[in-house]
Write a protein that holds these residues in place. Structure first.
Motif, short mmCIF file in Angstrom:
data_model
loop_
_atom_site.label_atom_id
_atom_site.label_comp_id
_atom_site.label_asym_id
_atom_site.label_seq_id
_atom_site.Cartn_x
_atom_site.Cartn_y
_atom_site.Cartn_z
N MET A 1 -0.73 68.97 38.82
CA MET A 1 -0.25 69.23 40.15
C MET A 1 -1.43 69.18 41.11
SD MET A 1 1.95 72.49 41.45
CE MET A 1 0.73 73.68 41.92
N LYS A 2 -1.26 68.49 42.22
CA LYS A 2 -2.32 68.35 43.22
C LYS A 2 -2.26 69.51 44.22
CE LYS A 2 -4.00 64.17 42.29
NZ LYS A 2 -5.38 63.82 42.15
N VAL A 3 -3.44 69.99 44.63
CA VAL A 3 -3.56 71.07 45.60
C VAL A 3 -4.58 70.65 46.65
CG1 VAL A 3 -4.28 73.47 45.92
CG2 VAL A 3 -3.07 72.82 43.86
N ASN A 4 -4.29 70.91 47.93
CA ASN A 4 -5.26 70.60 48.98
C ASN A 4 -6.50 71.44 48.77
OD1 ASN A 4 -3.82 68.67 50.27
ND2 ASN A 4 -3.20 69.93 52.00
N ALA A 5 -7.67 70.85 48.96
CA ALA A 5 -8.94 71.54 48.76
C ALA A 5 -9.08 72.73 49.70
CB ALA A 5 -10.10 70.57 48.97
N ILE A 6 -8.46 72.66 50.86
CA ILE A 6 -8.55 73.74 51.84
C ILE A 6 -7.82 75.00 51.35
CG2 ILE A 6 -6.50 73.21 53.21
CD1 ILE A 6 -8.27 73.64 55.70
N ASN A 7 -6.88 74.85 50.41
CA ASN A 7 -6.09 75.98 49.90
C ASN A 7 -6.69 76.63 48.66
OD1 ASN A 7 -4.17 75.66 51.92
ND2 ASN A 7 -3.01 74.17 50.72
N LEU A 8 -7.83 76.16 48.18
CA LEU A 8 -8.46 76.77 47.01
C LEU A 8 -8.99 78.14 47.35
CD1 LEU A 8 -10.46 73.71 45.62
CD2 LEU A 8 -8.42 74.75 44.63
N ARG A 9 -8.80 79.09 46.45
CA ARG A 9 -9.25 80.48 46.63
C ARG A 9 -10.12 80.88 45.45
NH1 ARG A 9 -8.31 79.47 51.04
NH2 ARG A 9 -6.42 79.88 52.18
N PRO A 10 -10.99 81.88 45.62
CA PRO A 10 -11.80 82.34 44.48
C PRO A 10 -10.92 82.70 43.28
CG PRO A 10 -12.62 83.29 46.51
CD PRO A 10 -11.34 82.58 46.85
N GLY A 11 -11.31 82.22 42.11
CA GLY A 11 -10.54 82.45 40.89
C GLY A 11 -9.63 81.28 40.53
N ASN A 12 -9.32 80.41 41.51
CA ASN A 12 -8.51 79.22 41.22
C ASN A 12 -9.31 78.26 40.35
OD1 ASN A 12 -6.99 79.07 44.51
ND2 ASN A 12 -6.23 80.07 42.69
N ALA A 13 -8.62 77.51 39.51
CA ALA A 13 -9.29 76.52 38.67
C ALA A 13 -8.73 75.14 38.97
CB ALA A 13 -9.08 76.86 37.20
N PHE A 14 -9.61 74.13 38.92
CA PHE A 14 -9.18 72.76 39.14
C PHE A 14 -10.01 71.82 38.29
CE2 PHE A 14 -12.47 73.56 42.22
CZ PHE A 14 -13.17 72.37 42.36
N LEU A 15 -9.49 70.61 38.08
CA LEU A 15 -10.16 69.61 37.26
C LEU A 15 -10.85 68.60 38.18
CD1 LEU A 15 -7.24 69.08 34.75
CD2 LEU A 15 -9.35 70.34 34.32
N GLN A 16 -12.11 68.30 37.88
CA GLN A 16 -12.89 67.34 38.68
C GLN A 16 -13.74 66.53 37.72
OE1 GLN A 16 -13.15 67.20 42.22
NE2 GLN A 16 -14.57 65.50 42.07
N ASP A 17 -13.53 65.24 37.64
CA ASP A 17 -14.30 64.35 36.76
C ASP A 17 -14.32 64.84 35.32
OD1 ASP A 17 -14.92 62.82 39.02
OD2 ASP A 17 -16.72 64.00 39.44
N GLY A 18 -13.20 65.32 34.82
CA GLY A 18 -13.09 65.78 33.45
C GLY A 18 -13.65 67.17 33.19
N LYS A 19 -14.12 67.84 34.24
CA LYS A 19 -14.66 69.19 34.10
C LYS A 19 -13.68 70.20 34.66
CE LYS A 19 -19.41 67.67 34.76
NZ LYS A 19 -20.56 67.73 35.66
N LEU A 20 -13.62 71.36 34.02
CA LEU A 20 -12.80 72.46 34.51
C LEU A 20 -13.70 73.34 35.37
CD1 LEU A 20 -10.14 74.06 34.50
CD2 LEU A 20 -11.02 75.30 32.55
N LEU A 21 -13.39 73.43 36.67
CA LEU A 21 -14.19 74.20 37.61
C LEU A 21 -13.40 75.39 38.12
CD1 LEU A 21 -15.68 71.22 39.67
CD2 LEU A 21 -16.75 72.47 37.80
N VAL A 22 -14.08 76.54 38.23
CA VAL A 22 -13.47 77.76 38.75
C VAL A 22 -14.12 78.05 40.10
CG1 VAL A 22 -13.05 80.21 38.36
CG2 VAL A 22 -13.09 78.63 36.43
N VAL A 23 -13.30 78.24 41.13
CA VAL A 23 -13.79 78.47 42.48
C VAL A 23 -14.44 79.85 42.59
CG1 VAL A 23 -13.14 78.66 44.92
CG2 VAL A 23 -12.02 76.97 43.46
N ILE A 24 -15.67 79.88 43.12
CA ILE A 24 -16.36 81.13 43.40
C ILE A 24 -16.20 81.47 44.88
CG2 ILE A 24 -18.62 82.28 43.47
CD1 ILE A 24 -19.43 80.38 41.16
N LYS A 25 -16.37 80.44 45.72
CA LYS A 25 -16.29 80.65 47.16
C LYS A 25 -15.81 79.37 47.82
CE LYS A 25 -20.27 81.45 49.08
NZ LYS A 25 -21.49 81.97 49.71
#
Length: 188
Positions: A1-25
């Motif tokens: 599922m796609k999410v706008n980058a502006i809506n990411l919050r700390p603790g959210n996780a997303f996939l980028q270039d095969g990596k699992l990234l967790v938002v800090i800020k």
């Protein structure tokens, strides 16, 4: 599922270039001219390395499906933190960097929400407020008004915070687990 980058919050996780990234800020920058950009600081969930990314507000990222479960904190063995699922009695080990600055606020038998991705702990959320005792506080300065300033104090977990002048050593206070800030005097 796609999410706008502006809506990411700390603790959210997303996939980028095969990596699992967790938002800090996530900060939204709105320059005087041009489109807004989202400045995202994230941690690679597998390696622990931090990355800084910029997205235009219209850009979308691939959201990662996380499984959120309540766990009870058991103990810290000096290398990892140990938690138990209250329903299934399964135990998991969590690295310190998953909790980050919130590790000192862990208390025995505390219920913590842990998000997992494919069975690996990704992020954890402690209760918003906890009660701790003041073990060291500066004395009150005569003539100092209650609302004008705060004084430094040390909590029973070793974290330093600022408290109102009327708080003394031995007083139990409620603190915010996100930043260790004083909330109120405990009512117990």
């Amino acid at each position: 599922m796609k999410v706008n980058a502006i809506n990411l919050r700390p603790g959210n996780a997303f996939l980028q270039d095969g990596k699992l990234l967790v938002v800090i800020k996530n900060e939204i920058n709105q320059p005087g001219k041009g489109a807004s950009v989202a400045q995202v600081e994230a941690r690679d969930a597998r390696t622990g390395t931090k990355v800084s990314l910029r997205y235009r507000t219209q850009e979308a990222v691939e959201s990662a499906d996380l499984y959120e479960t309540d766990y009870t904190f058991l103990y810290d063995d000096g290398e990892k933190l140990h938690f138990m699922n209250g329903e299934t009695y399964d135990q998991i080990e969590v690295e310190y960097d998953v909790l980050g600055d919130q590790v000192p606020f862990l208390q025995e038998n505390m219920t913590v929400q842990i998000k997992t991705y494919e069975g690996s702990p990704i992020s954890a959320t402690l209760p918003q407020k906890i009660t701790l005792e003041i073990i060291e506080a500066d004395p009150v300065v005569k003539g100092q008004t209650q609302s004008s300033s705060y004084k430094p104090a040390k909590l029973s977990n070793g974290v330093s915070t600022l408290v109102p002048p009327h708080i003394e050593t031995g007083t139990r206070v409620v603190v915010n687990t996100a930043d260790g800030s004083y909330v109120e005097r405990a009512k117990d």
